[in-house]
Design an enzyme around this catalytic site. Structure first.
Site, PDB file in Angstrom:
ATOM      1  N   ALA A 231       0.861  -1.191   0.000  1.00 38.31           N
ATOM      2  CA  ALA A 231       0.000   0.000   0.000  1.00 38.31           C
ATOM      3  C   ALA A 231       0.893   1.234   0.000  1.00 38.31           C
ATOM      4  O   ALA A 231       1.950   1.246   0.642  1.00 38.31           O
ATOM      5  CB  ALA A 231      -0.896  -0.004   1.235  1.00 38.31           C
ATOM      6  N   LYS A 232       0.469   2.246  -0.730  1.00 39.23           N
ATOM      7  CA  LYS A 232       1.273   3.461  -0.858  1.00 39.23           C
ATOM      8  C   LYS A 232       0.765   4.479   0.164  1.00 39.23           C
ATOM      9  O   LYS A 232       0.025   5.413  -0.170  1.00 39.23           O
ATOM     10  CB  LYS A 232       1.154   3.975  -2.299  1.00 39.23           C
ATOM     11  CG  LYS A 232       2.353   4.737  -2.793  1.00 39.23           C
ATOM     12  CD  LYS A 232       2.260   4.939  -4.298  1.00 39.23           C
ATOM     13  CE  LYS A 232       3.110   6.088  -4.755  1.00 39.23           C
ATOM     14  NZ  LYS A 232       4.543   5.921  -4.600  1.00 39.23           N
TER      15      LYS A 232
END
Ligand code: PPE
Length: 301
Positions: free
Chosen positions: A152-153
């Site tokens: 996940a960014k």
């Protein structure tokens, strides 16, 4: 940073200088935000956002990792991105969508804070500043996969990348840093994935410890189109001596040759033929010149 005219903010277009928030937004204090880096390129059919759907899907996936519900759907965010480029009348740019927990709540449980969303774009040329880069292994490791959701960014994760990046600032022997993972394998750069070439075959670290890049995925397809073999497997620092070529991939970095790691040359220390071929293939694809991958180009119209 060169401003453009408008920023999309919570559903409307506001002048660049007016896209501001309160100092008590949750995301500023805790990194409770998710973002994307996307690029728009000029093509024979006008500006096109490269793999806009995949970037928007990843943004919404990242939001889930911090229990955030986006106020806008994938289609609404994609349309806002295209409209932003039309209104800013820009042909090529970097695009930065971000969703963040906003003002109104402190403490580590973000529920109750409003979710805000903005999309900005501006011209951003060469990210690493050189055609070929010299890399240093960081003393910091990539975030442990059990400390975070590694694919996940999330904005807060990027303090890890900042720590690594600061290590090469002011050191003219190096242009970029490189993370090992907690097991000592090569993971990725602070803002890039990494590939190696050995005996004409590509090797890249597997999912699990890395941000699975959309550029990485594009380069894997482009390599396979050209009959190249791609293997996802762990690479240890001691394997580097047997590698012929190395390159970084990323939206910002595109395809950038890595010619040395920790002062040791990769192969002959020059940009290699496979890197050159794949860099050209990538630049052709983003510029709408690869007939097989037209679906990757979201034409702005
Ligand atoms: N790993 C990391 C840690 C990362 O941040 C990026 C993107 C990648 C791999 C490559 O992902 P992709 O862009 O989907 O191919 N880094 C973004 C942020 C750069 C920045 O300095 O900001 C980017 O390239 O836009």
């Amino acid at each position: 940073m060169e401003p453009t005219k408008y920023i999309w903010m919570d559903g409307t277009f506001v002048p660049w200088a007016k896209a501001t928030v309160h100092v008590l937004v949750h995301g500023l204090h805790y990194g409770s935000a998710v973002f994307e880096g996307v690029r728009c390129y000029e093509t024979p059919k006008g500006p096109a956002v490269f793999r806009l759907k995949e970037h928007t899907d990843r943004l919404l996936y990242s939001a889930k990792a911090i229990d955030m519900t986006s106020p806008f759907s994938r289609d609404e965010l994609m349309e806002a991105t295209k409209e932003l480029i039309r209104r800013n009348k820009i042909k090529e740019c970097y695009i930065r969508p971000i969703l963040f927990y906003g003002y109104g709540k402190m403490g580590l449980r973000p529920g109750g804070a409003p979710v805000q969303s903005t999309i900005a774009c501006w011209p951003w040329g060469s990210y690493l500043g050189h055609e070929a880069v010299r890399v240093k292994t960081s003393k910091h490791i990539r975030l442990h996969p059990r400390s975070v959701v590694p694919d996940a960014k999330v904005s807060g994760h990027y303090v890890n990348s900042i720590m690594a990046s600061l290590e090469v600032v002011g050191d003219d022997r190096y242009d970029e840093s490189l993370f090992l993972d907690f097991e000592g394998n090569i993971a990725e750069g602070p803002g890039e994935n990494i590939f190696f070439v050995r005996d004409g075959k590509l090797i890249t670290p597997p999912h699990g410890m890395i941000l699975p890049g959309i550029t990485r995925d594009s380069v894997v397809s482009l390599a396979k189109d050209r009959g190249l073999t791609v293997t996802e497997k762990t690479v240890k620092p001691e394997d580097l001596a047997s590698m012929d070529e190395c390159f970084f991939t990323g939206t910002a970095a595109e395809v950038t040759a890595v010619v040395s790691i920790d002062g040791k040359k990769i192969g002959n220390g020059k940009i290699g033929p496979v890197t050159t071929t794949l860099k050209k293939a990538y630049l052709d694809a983003v510029h709408g010149k690869d007939p097989k991958h037209q679906a990757w180009c979201a034409y702005v119209g």
